[in-house]
Design an enzyme around this catalytic site. Structure first.
Site, PDB file in Angstrom:
ATOM      1  CG  ASN A 176      -0.268   0.041   2.537  1.00 22.50           C
ATOM      2  OD1 ASN A 176       0.942   0.243   2.623  1.00 22.50           O
ATOM      3  ND2 ASN A 176      -1.020  -0.152   3.600  1.00 22.50           N
ATOM      4  CG  HIS A 180      -5.265   6.483   3.434  1.00 22.71           C
ATOM      5  ND1 HIS A 180      -4.799   6.282   2.154  1.00 22.71           N
ATOM      6  CD2 HIS A 180      -5.705   7.769   3.481  1.00 22.71           C
ATOM      7  CE1 HIS A 180      -4.938   7.395   1.448  1.00 22.71           C
ATOM      8  NE2 HIS A 180      -5.492   8.311   2.240  1.00 22.71           N
ATOM      9  CB  VAL A 196      -7.538 -21.464   3.257  1.00 25.61           C
ATOM     10  CG1 VAL A 196      -8.874 -21.948   3.816  1.00 25.61           C
ATOM     11  CG2 VAL A 196      -6.435 -21.614   4.304  1.00 25.61           C
ATOM     12  CD1 TRP A 230      -7.136  -0.378  -5.986  1.00 24.73           C
ATOM     13  CD2 TRP A 230      -5.236   0.739  -5.633  1.00 24.73           C
ATOM     14  NE1 TRP A 230      -6.612  -0.051  -7.215  1.00 24.73           N
ATOM     15  CE2 TRP A 230      -5.449   0.640  -7.031  1.00 24.73           C
ATOM     16  CE3 TRP A 230      -4.101   1.400  -5.161  1.00 24.73           C
ATOM     17  CZ2 TRP A 230      -4.564   1.189  -7.956  1.00 24.73           C
ATOM     18  CZ3 TRP A 230      -3.217   1.946  -6.095  1.00 24.73           C
ATOM     19  CH2 TRP A 230      -3.464   1.833  -7.472  1.00 24.73           C
ATOM     20  CG  HIS A 231      -8.744   2.371   1.145  1.00 26.09           C
ATOM     21  ND1 HIS A 231      -8.796   3.718   1.448  1.00 26.09           N
ATOM     22  CD2 HIS A 231      -7.422   2.053   1.111  1.00 26.09           C
ATOM     23  CE1 HIS A 231      -7.560   4.190   1.584  1.00 26.09           C
ATOM     24  NE2 HIS A 231      -6.718   3.196   1.388  1.00 26.09           N
TER      25      HIS A 231
END
Length: 594
Positions: free
Chosen positions: A119, A572, A260, A529-530
């Site tokens: 990030n 953020h 997973v 991009w959160h």
């Protein structure tokens, strides 16, 4: 410069402490109290805190050790995304109706540290009114701002900026942590924007100076906190901050490059299904393994991975699961259906300067000099992230837009509607940097959106990426708020401080009519991009998890990542996840008497 990598630190100590595996067969016959799925912020914190006790912990991470040197150098970090290596999940979102049906990459970290290793390192704790709203939604006073302050302090360790300048008046020591895990600092390289941004706070109404935006009241313009620190300043990810300190513990095993594929029912705990089984594999053509945690499974796969794993396990909307051939085990209709994200609108301006980012981008000799300076002295432009100042601002209570829809912040005076980010160069996630000219960018981010999208299974295969729809600006009120944020960005640079520096707008930033502004927003907006809130704590009538983070209707399965917050934070999102993970670790310890 010699960079001590995470893999080096872990492997050096693996003979006496934590073990790192790349072959799932190596853990197939082991026993663990807790299995943590995902090595991002939530998983790293929980694995560290649980191994402070005698509990035996296995962490399973789908991705790689690290992304390379660019992961550590702060200014280069953003170059890692999107879609440029095995450290990214390579997601793409569905066409966005409100953005002219555009689609674009949606990077998420697939490595130790998760997205904290990719990030932009901006470190915000959101606001008092935000966390108090979370507590109100969940009916749990443990999520209030006052209750969480100790965890904010516990997570961070403030360090001096790289240039060791006088930081008096740039932060408030009384609300800052100095002994935590994540290295946090202020900008260490001055730019020509800095004095102009600060002067504007006294020249224009509506942009007050905020001495410390992590104090609970985020409103105003102030200095950026970043998750950066060290003699040679480097990114402080959840891997370096939490996994390396736990690498000398015998009770931690880390299995990487293993995905997973689902969690499964292993029995009953009273009347509830017990989901303490984990299925995993190194690839679609590789053997599949099962393990059962003796206490519980902690799902920390992030706002995309967590709902995907839940749905692959039959936990979700039964009708949706049937459409892709997954048998329903627990019908929770809201799984994956409450996704939120922050839309990003870059607004660029031509400036009268020779010292913007473009100079080094176009001059290889200058770029080499900057890297040499960083390597030898830990100073220069590479020590920081992409901005020195940001602003968190509210749309006035008497704005006409509130006649069309309620204020999503419920009038909370410390709770921002939008953010302004001031960058000393051309920032445009879907735009190429022009070959000529010097630029500054004032980014408008909508941080209190109403719109909710979804994460849905594309098929019953765990190896297929899910369908992801952040629903950017889907609700009309979101579009109106973004329009106000754009107007605010343009207004900011009309202050006298910008005279003789700012030349004029670039491209469609010259929009003036509502129609022109609308097209600018729809054609340029992307994402910060959160992704958050896709497996949210609810209030009894909706949601995926309880206020203590356990999945509704089952036992032995808990969520610790950004997906569990009921509403996206005005921040953020790195720091809020550290905060909830630190509290989650205490909740888990208390529930097992550890």
């Amino acid at each position: 410069m010699v960079v001590l990598s995470l893999v080096g630190a872990l492997l050096t100590l693996s003979s006496v402490g934590a073990r790192v595996f790349t072959d799932p067969q190596q853990v197939a016959n082991e026993t663990y109290d807790f299995i943590v799925i995902g090595a991002g912020v939530g998983g790293s914190v929980v694995a560290n805190r649980l191994t402070e006790t005698s509990a035996r912990v296995l962490m399973i991470e789908a991705g790689v050790f690290q992304a390379g040197i660019n992961e550590d150098i702060p200014f280069f970090g953003p170059l890692l995304a999107p879609n440029v290596g095995p450290w990214d999940w390579n997601y793409t979102i569905v066409p966005q109706v409100a953005l002219n049906n555009r689609t674009f990459p949606y990077p998420r970290g697939r490595l130790l540290g998760g997205s904290s290793s990719l990030n932009y390192m901006v470190y915000n704790t959101a606001s008092r009114d935000y966390f108090d709203l979370v507590a109100n939604i969940t009916n749990d006073e443990g999520w209030t701002w006052d209750s969480l302050v100790p965890y904010m302090m516990k997570a961070q360790r403030f360090t001096p900026p790289a240039d060791r300048h006088n930081i008096s008046g740039e932060f408030i020591p009384a609300v800052t942590g100095f002994s935590g895990n994540v290295l946090v600092s202020l900008p260490g390289y001055a730019t020509e924007l800095d004095p102009r941004v600060l002067e504007t706070t006294s020249q224009l109404e509506g942009y007050p100076y905020n001495e410390d935006m992590n104090s609970g009241d985020q409103i105003g313009i102030g200095w950026v906190y970043s998750s950066i620190g060290g003699t040679i300043p480097k990114r402080s990810s959840s891997a370096s901050a939490y996994l390396i300190p736990a690498s000398d513990r015998y009770n931690l095993d880390v299995l990487i490059q293993t995905q997973v594929t689902k969690v499964f029912n292993t029995g009953l705990n009273g009347s509830q299904a017990l989901f303490t089984g984990v299925q995993f594999s190194a690839g679609p053509d590789q053997p599949v393994y099962n393990l059962t945690a003796s206490k519980e499974v902690i799902l920390s796969a992030g706002s995309i991975g967590t709902p995907q794993i839940l749905m692959l396990s039959g936990i979700g909307d039964a009708s949706d699961l049937a459409q892709v051939g997954v048998e329903s085990t627990v019908n929770i209709p809201d799984v994956g259906k409450t996704l939120q994200d922050h839309p990003l609108l870059p607004n660029q301006f031509f400036v009268n300067s020779n010292n913007t980012w473009e100079a080094a981008k176009r001059n290889a000799t200058l770029a080499e000099e900057q890297l040499a300076l960083y390597n030898s002295t830990g100073t220069g432009p590479l020590v920081d992230t992409v901005c020195n100042h940001i602003g968190w601002l509210r749309i006035p209570d008497n704005s006409s837009i509130w006649e069309t829809a309620p204020d999503p912040t419920f009038g909370g005076p410390t709770y921002a509607h939008y953010e302004l980010v001031f960058s000393n160069g051309f920032v445009g996630p879907i735009q190429a940097t022009p070959d000529e000219g010097a630029f500054m960018t004032v980014i408008s981010n909508l941080v209190s959106p109403v719109s909710r999208g979804f994460v849905k299974l594309n098929s019953s295969s765990p190896w297929d990426s899910p369908l992801i729809d952040p629903a950017f600006l889907k609700e009309d009120i979101d579009f109106l708020m973004m329009r106000e944020a754009f107007k605010s960005a343009v207004n900011f640079v009309t202050a006298p401080a910008w005279k003789d520096y700012l030349i004029g707008p670039f491209g469609t930033v010259n929009a003036t009519t509502d129609e022109e502004i609308e097209e600018h927003i729809r054609s340029i907006t992307t994402t910060v991009w959160h992704p958050m809130s896709s497996a949210a704590m609810g209030n009894g009538t909706w949601g995926t998890a309880s206020s203590n983070l356990t999945v509704l209707g089952v036992s032995g399965l808990r969520i610790v990542d950004g997906s569990v917050l009921p509403i996206i934070p005005p921040a953020h999102t790195e720091a809020p996840v550290y905060i909830i993970a630190e509290r989650a670790a205490d909740i888990i310890k208390a529930s097992w008497g550890l």
